[in-house]
Write a protein that holds these residues in place. Structure first.
Motif, PDB file in Angstrom:
ATOM      1  N   LEU A 185      -0.775 -12.227   6.382  1.00 41.31           N
ATOM      2  CA  LEU A 185      -0.938 -10.738   7.109  1.00 41.31           C
ATOM      3  C   LEU A 185      -1.831 -10.963   8.485  1.00 41.31           C
ATOM      4  CD1 LEU A 185      -0.658  -7.590   7.031  1.00 41.31           C
ATOM      5  CD2 LEU A 185      -2.691  -7.714   5.986  1.00 41.31           C
ATOM      6  N   ALA A 186      -1.274 -10.389   9.654  1.00 38.51           N
ATOM      7  CA  ALA A 186      -1.986 -10.720  10.809  1.00 38.51           C
ATOM      8  C   ALA A 186      -2.110  -9.309  11.595  1.00 38.51           C
ATOM      9  CB  ALA A 186      -1.482 -11.667  11.739  1.00 38.51           C
ATOM     10  N   ARG A 187      -3.208  -8.969  11.781  1.00 39.06           N
ATOM     11  CA  ARG A 187      -3.446  -7.740  12.484  1.00 39.06           C
ATOM     12  C   ARG A 187      -3.658  -7.729  13.931  1.00 39.06           C
ATOM     13  NH1 ARG A 187      -9.615  -5.584  11.855  1.00 39.06           N
ATOM     14  NH2 ARG A 187     -10.640  -7.712  11.389  1.00 39.06           N
ATOM     15  N   SER A 188      -3.649  -8.922  14.516  1.00 38.33           N
ATOM     16  CA  SER A 188      -3.617  -9.260  15.802  1.00 38.33           C
ATOM     17  C   SER A 188      -2.736 -10.504  16.383  1.00 38.33           C
ATOM     18  CB  SER A 188      -5.226  -9.632  16.367  1.00 38.33           C
ATOM     19  OG  SER A 188      -5.475 -10.656  15.831  1.00 38.33           O
ATOM     20  N   GLY A 189      -2.557 -10.338  17.698  1.00 40.92           N
ATOM     21  CA  GLY A 189      -1.671 -11.940  18.034  1.00 40.92           C
ATOM     22  C   GLY A 189      -2.474 -12.885  17.917  1.00 40.92           C
TER      23      GLY A 189
ATOM     24  N   SER B 123      -1.590  -4.298   8.918  1.00 37.49           N
ATOM     25  CA  SER B 123      -3.036  -4.276   8.788  1.00 37.49           C
ATOM     26  C   SER B 123      -3.282  -3.446   7.323  1.00 37.49           C
ATOM     27  CB  SER B 123      -3.554  -3.416   9.643  1.00 37.49           C
ATOM     28  OG  SER B 123      -3.440  -1.930   9.608  1.00 37.49           O
ATOM     29  N   LEU B 124      -4.318  -3.421   6.737  1.00 31.13           N
ATOM     30  CA  LEU B 124      -4.833  -2.796   5.605  1.00 31.13           C
ATOM     31  C   LEU B 124      -4.416  -1.285   5.750  1.00 31.13           C
ATOM     32  CD1 LEU B 124      -8.242  -4.609   4.771  1.00 31.13           C
ATOM     33  CD2 LEU B 124      -5.861  -4.789   3.679  1.00 31.13           C
ATOM     34  N   ASP B 125      -4.557  -0.680   6.767  1.00 31.96           N
ATOM     35  CA  ASP B 125      -4.156   0.501   7.004  1.00 31.96           C
ATOM     36  C   ASP B 125      -2.924   1.063   7.192  1.00 31.96           C
ATOM     37  OD1 ASP B 125      -7.039   1.593   7.103  1.00 31.96           O
ATOM     38  OD2 ASP B 125      -7.102   0.172   9.143  1.00 31.96           O
ATOM     39  N   ASP B 126      -1.839  -0.092   7.093  1.00 33.28           N
ATOM     40  CA  ASP B 126      -0.538   0.102   7.382  1.00 33.28           C
ATOM     41  C   ASP B 126       0.211  -0.249   6.036  1.00 33.28           C
ATOM     42  OD1 ASP B 126       2.102  -0.085   7.568  1.00 33.28           O
ATOM     43  OD2 ASP B 126       2.169  -1.445   9.573  1.00 33.28           O
TER      44      ASP B 126
ATOM     45  N   GLY C  71     -15.687   3.869   2.965  1.00 34.57           N
ATOM     46  CA  GLY C  71     -14.601   3.925   3.906  1.00 34.57           C
ATOM     47  C   GLY C  71     -13.683   2.549   3.294  1.00 34.57           C
ATOM     48  N   ALA C  72     -14.503   1.317   3.512  1.00 35.68           N
ATOM     49  CA  ALA C  72     -13.773   0.274   3.308  1.00 35.68           C
ATOM     50  C   ALA C  72     -13.264   0.161   1.844  1.00 35.68           C
ATOM     51  CB  ALA C  72     -14.713  -1.039   3.413  1.00 35.68           C
ATOM     52  N   GLY C  73     -13.968   0.717   0.897  1.00 35.20           N
ATOM     53  CA  GLY C  73     -13.797   0.882  -0.531  1.00 35.20           C
ATOM     54  C   GLY C  73     -12.312   1.523  -0.707  1.00 35.20           C
ATOM     55  N   ARG C  74     -12.277   2.826   0.061  1.00 32.09           N
ATOM     56  CA  ARG C  74     -11.077   3.645  -0.030  1.00 32.09           C
ATOM     57  C   ARG C  74      -9.697   2.934   0.425  1.00 32.09           C
ATOM     58  NH1 ARG C  74     -15.056   7.414   0.876  1.00 32.09           N
ATOM     59  NH2 ARG C  74     -14.706   7.429   3.303  1.00 32.09           N
ATOM     60  N   THR C  75     -10.031   2.189   1.553  1.00 32.91           N
ATOM     61  CA  THR C  75      -8.719   1.336   2.212  1.00 32.91           C
ATOM     62  C   THR C  75      -8.485   0.400   1.018  1.00 32.91           C
ATOM     63  OG1 THR C  75      -9.633   1.672   4.363  1.00 32.91           O
ATOM     64  CG2 THR C  75      -8.312  -0.166   3.904  1.00 32.91           C
ATOM     65  N   GLU C  76      -9.450  -0.333   0.602  1.00 32.73           N
ATOM     66  CA  GLU C  76      -9.034  -1.334  -0.339  1.00 32.73           C
ATOM     67  C   GLU C  76      -8.368  -0.653  -1.445  1.00 32.73           C
ATOM     68  OE1 GLU C  76      -9.139  -4.307  -0.371  1.00 32.73           O
ATOM     69  OE2 GLU C  76      -9.890  -5.324  -2.333  1.00 32.73           O
ATOM     70  N   HIS C  77      -8.662   0.292  -2.114  1.00 31.44           N
ATOM     71  CA  HIS C  77      -8.051   0.899  -2.990  1.00 31.44           C
ATOM     72  C   HIS C  77      -6.607   1.186  -2.832  1.00 31.44           C
ATOM     73  CE1 HIS C  77      -7.974   3.176  -7.123  1.00 31.44           C
ATOM     74  NE2 HIS C  77      -7.009   3.955  -6.428  1.00 31.44           N
ATOM     75  N   ALA C  78      -6.363   1.844  -1.723  1.00 35.97           N
ATOM     76  CA  ALA C  78      -4.954   2.124  -1.190  1.00 35.97           C
ATOM     77  C   ALA C  78      -3.963   0.916  -0.954  1.00 35.97           C
ATOM     78  CB  ALA C  78      -5.151   3.073  -0.095  1.00 35.97           C
ATOM     79  N   ALA C  79      -4.814  -0.116  -0.417  1.00 31.51           N
ATOM     80  CA  ALA C  79      -3.902  -1.118  -0.015  1.00 31.51           C
ATOM     81  C   ALA C  79      -3.405  -2.027  -1.188  1.00 31.51           C
ATOM     82  CB  ALA C  79      -4.680  -2.192   0.736  1.00 31.51           C
ATOM     83  N   VAL C  80      -4.429  -2.108  -2.405  1.00 33.06           N
ATOM     84  CA  VAL C  80      -4.136  -2.897  -3.481  1.00 33.06           C
ATOM     85  C   VAL C  80      -3.192  -2.072  -4.256  1.00 33.06           C
ATOM     86  CG1 VAL C  80      -5.291  -3.577  -5.652  1.00 33.06           C
ATOM     87  CG2 VAL C  80      -6.359  -4.203  -3.484  1.00 33.06           C
ATOM     88  N   GLY C  81      -3.221  -0.699  -4.472  1.00 31.67           N
ATOM     89  CA  GLY C  81      -2.464   0.290  -5.299  1.00 31.67           C
ATOM     90  C   GLY C  81      -1.041  -0.025  -4.722  1.00 31.67           C
ATOM     91  N   ARG C  82      -0.705  -0.218  -3.424  1.00 32.47           N
ATOM     92  CA  ARG C  82       0.346  -0.077  -2.854  1.00 32.47           C
ATOM     93  C   ARG C  82       1.046  -1.273  -3.297  1.00 32.47           C
ATOM     94  NH1 ARG C  82       3.556   2.648   1.269  1.00 32.47           N
ATOM     95  NH2 ARG C  82       5.466   1.769   1.066  1.00 32.47           N
ATOM     96  N   MET C  83       0.315  -2.729  -2.818  1.00 30.22           N
ATOM     97  CA  MET C  83       1.013  -3.829  -3.071  1.00 30.22           C
ATOM     98  C   MET C  83       1.282  -3.877  -4.622  1.00 30.22           C
ATOM     99  SD  MET C  83      -0.769  -6.426  -0.707  1.00 30.22           S
ATOM    100  CE  MET C  83      -2.720  -5.887  -0.805  1.00 30.22           C
ATOM    101  N   LEU C  84       0.579  -3.370  -5.568  1.00 29.11           N
ATOM    102  CA  LEU C  84       0.785  -3.564  -7.071  1.00 29.11           C
ATOM    103  C   LEU C  84       1.914  -2.518  -7.459  1.00 29.11           C
ATOM    104  CD1 LEU C  84      -3.029  -3.278  -8.523  1.00 29.11           C
ATOM    105  CD2 LEU C  84      -1.478  -5.141  -8.754  1.00 29.11           C
ATOM    106  N   ASP C  85       2.017  -1.246  -6.654  1.00 29.31           N
ATOM    107  CA  ASP C  85       3.191  -0.577  -6.959  1.00 29.31           C
ATOM    108  C   ASP C  85       4.638  -1.454  -6.480  1.00 29.31           C
ATOM    109  OD1 ASP C  85       2.189   1.589  -8.050  1.00 29.31           O
ATOM    110  OD2 ASP C  85       1.844   2.652  -6.395  1.00 29.31           O
TER     111      ASP C  85
END
Ligand SMILES: NC(=O)c1ccc[n+]([C@@H]2O[C@H](COP(=O)([O-])OP(=O)(O)OC[C@H]3O[C@@H](n4cnc5c(N)ncnc54)[C@H](OP(=O)(O)O)[C@@H]3O)[C@@H](O)[C@H]2O)c1
Length: 299
Positions: free
Chosen positions: A30-34, A51-54, A82-96
């Motif tokens: 995963l790369a969030r920048s060039g 990115s973690l937000d995408d 906020g970092a924890g909330r991003t983490e939760h959403a990111a991990v949840g989406r990959m697991l799903d």
């Protein structure tokens, strides 16, 4: 294996990428920048922009892989919740995305806290559950998918994953010592940190990818617990500065955000991890790295 690695451009992730490539795996990072993407491509990995937000970028990366290693994290200590909330959403989406596929999902985590009077072991569950918990409760969230057709593994890193070029906790302590003109520790300095060299941590991650069973917690721990007073003394010796005790009440003013971590007792064993994975740490110790100039602070 074609492995989707988040945080592949980071301190641990870049070593994990090298380790995977050297052992015949394909890495999609995963790369969030060039810039991060170019660094990955230069070493023979494939960059996956996102990115973690995408969350869609995370889902498509996971979907196209044989396994996922999740190492990216927003190290913004001014908004740790906020970092924890991003983490939760990111991990949840990959697991799903991985549900029902029996594919591995490795998640970066820390050593279990709240264990007193003995080193934490791999059997000690993380006390953090839910989106508002430390790191979004991501370790437990992942392990819950062991009976949903995923092979989740918690990668519990020591608080210092050290080595040449480290910009993490030990680097921050060294910078603070240089600025303050003293190498401080908190109170009586008896709290301890486990430690592991980056090369050993990277090998552990590969072995866990290849063979850790679903629901495993593995300890990236080479040294079980180094007293904070001794860590400060090693930094002080290297910088030629005196070592001093900082009263607990002044810890935040002296150390800033890292005070809450430096005052934490994080000792852990690695017996089960060694047995499970056939892993033996061989890299330099933390003090060898400090003495060798791994934490040289630019003038
Ligand atoms: N290093 C340690 O001593 C240690 C100890 C215990 C636990 N851990 C955990 O282990 C994991 C890896 O740590 P590390 O030291 O390698 O971290 P790091 O060097 O700070 O690297 C963080 C990685 O996450 C990526 N990242 C950050 N925010 C992102 C976002 N919004 N979207 C996409 N990617 C993003 C970074 O990408 P860019 O390259 O684009 O910035 C980088 O690849 C983390 O979960 C960390 O908390 C580390």
């Amino acid at each position: 294996m074609r492995v989707f690695v988040t945080g592949a451009s980071g301190w641990i992730g870049s070593a994990v990428t090298d380790e995977l490539l050297a052992h015949g795996h394909e890495v999609v990072g995963l790369a969030r920048s060039g810039e991060s993407g170019a660094a990955l491509e230069a070493k023979g990995a494939t960059a996956h922009r996102g990115s973690l937000d995408d969350l869609d970028s995370l889902a498509s990366g996971a979907e196209a892989a044989d396994g996922v290693i999740h190492l990216a994290f927003k190290h913004d200590f001014s908004d740790y919740a906020g970092a924890g909330r991003t983490e939760h959403a990111a991990v949840g989406r990959m697991l799903d995305t991985l549900k029902g596929s029996d594919r591995p999902f490795l998640v970066a985590s820390g050593l279990a806290t709240g264990v007193t009077g003995r080193p934490a072991t791999e059997d000690d569950a993380s006390p953090f559950h839910g989106v508002d918990a430390m790191r979004g409760g991501s370790e437990n969230l992942a392990l819950e998918f062991a009976d949903r057709g995923v092979r989740p593994v918690a990668l519990r890193f020591s608080p210092t994953v050290h080595g040449m070029g480290d910009h993490g906790f030990t680097a921050e302590l060294t910078r603070i010592a240089k600025d303050a003109g003293v190498a401080g520790y908190i109170g009586d300095g008896v709290t301890r940190w486990a430690a592991v060299h980056r090369s050993d941590a990277a090998r552990l991650v590969r072995l866990a990818l290849e063979k850790a069973p679903a629901g495993s917690r593995v300890h990236a721990v080479a040294e079980n617990g180094i007293p904070s007073r001794d860590i400060a003394a090693a930094i002080g010796d290297y910088l030629g500065l005196p070592t001093v005790s900082v009263p607990r009440a002044d810890a935040e003013a002296h150390f800033g955000w890292i005070g809450r971590f430096f005052g934490m007792d994080a000792i852990a064993s690695n017996d089960r991890t060694r047995e499970l994975l056939g892993w033996t740490p061989t890299g330099p110790t933390l003090f060898e790295d400090i003495a060798a100039g791994a934490y040289a602070v630019p003038a």
